[in-house]
Write a protein that holds these residues in place. Structure first.
Motif, PDB file in Angstrom:
ATOM      1  N   ALA A 111      -2.778  -4.613   0.061  1.00  0.00           N
ATOM      2  CA  ALA A 111      -3.347  -3.562   0.908  1.00  0.00           C
ATOM      3  C   ALA A 111      -4.864  -3.743   0.951  1.00  0.00           C
ATOM      4  N   ALA A 112      -5.438  -3.592   2.125  1.00  0.00           N
ATOM      5  CA  ALA A 112      -6.887  -3.750   2.283  1.00  0.00           C
ATOM      6  C   ALA A 112      -7.630  -2.468   1.933  1.00  0.00           C
ATOM      7  N   HIS A 113      -6.925  -1.340   1.895  1.00  0.00           N
ATOM      8  CA  HIS A 113      -7.532  -0.040   1.619  1.00  0.00           C
ATOM      9  C   HIS A 113      -6.589   0.768   0.744  1.00  0.00           C
ATOM     10  N   GLN A 114      -7.103   1.815   0.134  1.00  0.00           N
ATOM     11  CA  GLN A 114      -6.276   2.649  -0.747  1.00  0.00           C
ATOM     12  C   GLN A 114      -5.619   3.812  -0.007  1.00  0.00           C
ATOM     13  N   GLY A 115      -6.012   4.036   1.221  1.00  0.00           N
ATOM     14  CA  GLY A 115      -5.436   5.130   1.997  1.00  0.00           C
ATOM     15  C   GLY A 115      -5.967   5.110   3.414  1.00  0.00           C
ATOM     16  N   VAL A 116      -5.508   6.048   4.213  1.00  0.00           N
ATOM     17  CA  VAL A 116      -6.005   6.191   5.585  1.00  0.00           C
ATOM     18  C   VAL A 116      -6.555   7.591   5.767  1.00  0.00           C
ATOM     19  N   ARG A 117      -7.474   7.704   6.685  1.00  0.00           N
ATOM     20  CA  ARG A 117      -7.996   9.013   7.075  1.00  0.00           C
ATOM     21  C   ARG A 117      -7.554   9.243   8.513  1.00  0.00           C
ATOM     22  N   GLN A 144       6.110   1.738   5.443  1.00  0.00           N
ATOM     23  CA  GLN A 144       6.777   1.467   4.168  1.00  0.00           C
ATOM     24  C   GLN A 144       6.168   0.248   3.476  1.00  0.00           C
ATOM     25  N   LEU A 145       5.888  -0.796   4.252  1.00  0.00           N
ATOM     26  CA  LEU A 145       5.279  -2.000   3.689  1.00  0.00           C
ATOM     27  C   LEU A 145       3.916  -1.697   3.096  1.00  0.00           C
ATOM     28  N   LEU A 146       3.102  -0.961   3.834  1.00  0.00           N
ATOM     29  CA  LEU A 146       1.761  -0.632   3.361  1.00  0.00           C
ATOM     30  C   LEU A 146       1.831   0.215   2.094  1.00  0.00           C
ATOM     31  N   SER A 147       2.727   1.169   2.071  1.00  0.00           N
ATOM     32  CA  SER A 147       2.897   2.007   0.879  1.00  0.00           C
ATOM     33  C   SER A 147       3.356   1.177  -0.314  1.00  0.00           C
ATOM     34  N   ALA A 148       4.294   0.261  -0.091  1.00  0.00           N
ATOM     35  CA  ALA A 148       4.789  -0.582  -1.178  1.00  0.00           C
ATOM     36  C   ALA A 148       3.675  -1.450  -1.753  1.00  0.00           C
ATOM     37  N   LEU A 149       2.798  -1.964  -0.901  1.00  0.00           N
ATOM     38  CA  LEU A 149       1.682  -2.779  -1.380  1.00  0.00           C
ATOM     39  C   LEU A 149       0.647  -1.929  -2.123  1.00  0.00           C
ATOM     40  N   ARG A 150       0.427  -0.723  -1.662  1.00  0.00           N
ATOM     41  CA  ARG A 150      -0.531   0.157  -2.344  1.00  0.00           C
ATOM     42  C   ARG A 150      -0.021   0.561  -3.718  1.00  0.00           C
ATOM     43  N   ARG A 151       1.244   0.838  -3.813  1.00  0.00           N
ATOM     44  CA  ARG A 151       1.802   1.321  -5.082  1.00  0.00           C
ATOM     45  C   ARG A 151       2.179   0.190  -6.029  1.00  0.00           C
ATOM     46  N   GLY A 152       2.713  -0.892  -5.487  1.00  0.00           N
ATOM     47  CA  GLY A 152       3.219  -1.962  -6.343  1.00  0.00           C
ATOM     48  C   GLY A 152       2.314  -3.165  -6.472  1.00  0.00           C
ATOM     49  N   GLY A 153       1.231  -3.199  -5.706  1.00  0.00           N
ATOM     50  CA  GLY A 153       0.329  -4.341  -5.769  1.00  0.00           C
ATOM     51  C   GLY A 153       0.788  -5.472  -4.871  1.00  0.00           C
ATOM     52  N   ALA A 179      -3.375  -7.824  11.468  1.00  0.00           N
ATOM     53  CA  ALA A 179      -4.134  -7.855  12.720  1.00  0.00           C
ATOM     54  C   ALA A 179      -4.925  -6.567  12.934  1.00  0.00           C
ATOM     55  N   TYR A 180      -4.440  -5.469  12.385  1.00  0.00           N
ATOM     56  CA  TYR A 180      -5.120  -4.174  12.529  1.00  0.00           C
ATOM     57  C   TYR A 180      -5.948  -3.808  11.294  1.00  0.00           C
ATOM     58  N   GLY A 181      -6.036  -4.730  10.329  1.00  0.00           N
ATOM     59  CA  GLY A 181      -6.909  -4.519   9.183  1.00  0.00           C
ATOM     60  C   GLY A 181      -6.334  -3.706   8.035  1.00  0.00           C
TER      61      GLY A 181
END
Length: 192
Positions: free
Chosen positions: A81-87, A25-34, A61-63
């Motif tokens: 967010a360090a990236h725009q998505g995950v693979r 949820q945190l990662l998604s919030a940073l990707r969407r909201g900056g 810690a996990y990048g």
């Protein structure tokens, strides 16, 4: 030519760092909201700032996230967010280590839950959107009889089509333009 989004390749180690509902949820919030602080994210997600701060440090810690010092003043720590998505590599679901398989399963279930939540939120708030956005939205499902090879080809074509729209993306501040979420789900079902 439009650049492909920067993706984080999940492996057995990084998957363990992400496969947690609050971290996702945190990662998604940073990707969407900056960029945001732990306190801002805590308020947005209904969590304590201690919990969001801890999980942001774990994500770092996990990048997955990094400092955004250009936003901070004084002691405030801002994250982005360090990236725009995950693979996601589906071989993680078959890993020899049961802990990796468990983390992969948690990750997949959280993704499905998040997709369902996003769709439900739109359906519940569609009356707040202009008619042209309601008309432009789509909630469809299709059933086809395909081989694994054809299903892979279909996935590739869908992804190529979506990526072709990156070149046409409206610049920030364009009147009437909004972020648009697309979910794709291709999976076999039993005909029973």
């Amino acid at each position: 030519m439009v650049e492909e989004p920067k993706l984080h390749e999940l492996d057995a180690r990084t998957l363990r760092g992400l496969a947690h509902p609050l971290r996702m949820q945190l990662l998604s919030a940073l990707r969407r909201g900056g960029p945001a602080t732990a306190s801002q994210l805590a308020e947005k997600l209904g969590e304590s700032s201690g919990a969001t701060s801890y999980h942001l440090r774990q994500l770092a810690a996990y990048g997955f996230v990094e400092d955004a010092p250009e936003h901070g003043k004084g002691r405030e720590r801002w994250w982005r967010a360090a990236h725009q998505g995950v693979r996601f590599d589906e071989s993680l679901l078959r890993d020899a280590d049961p802990a990796v398989r468990g983390a992969a399963s948690v990750f997949m279930h959280e993704v499905a839950s998040y997709h369902s939540q996003e769709l439900s939120t739109f359906i519940g708030t569609r009356h707040e959107w202009p008619d042209d956005w309601v008309s432009a939205s789509d909630v469809s499902d299709f059933t086809l009889r395909l081989t694994p090879e054809l299903a892979s080809e279909l996935n590739e074509k869908i992804h190529d089509l979506i990526n072709s729209y990156r070149a046409q993306a409206a610049p920030e501040g364009t009147p009437g333009a909004e972020q648009v979420r697309l979910h794709t789900h291709v999976f076999p079902i039993s005909s029973d």
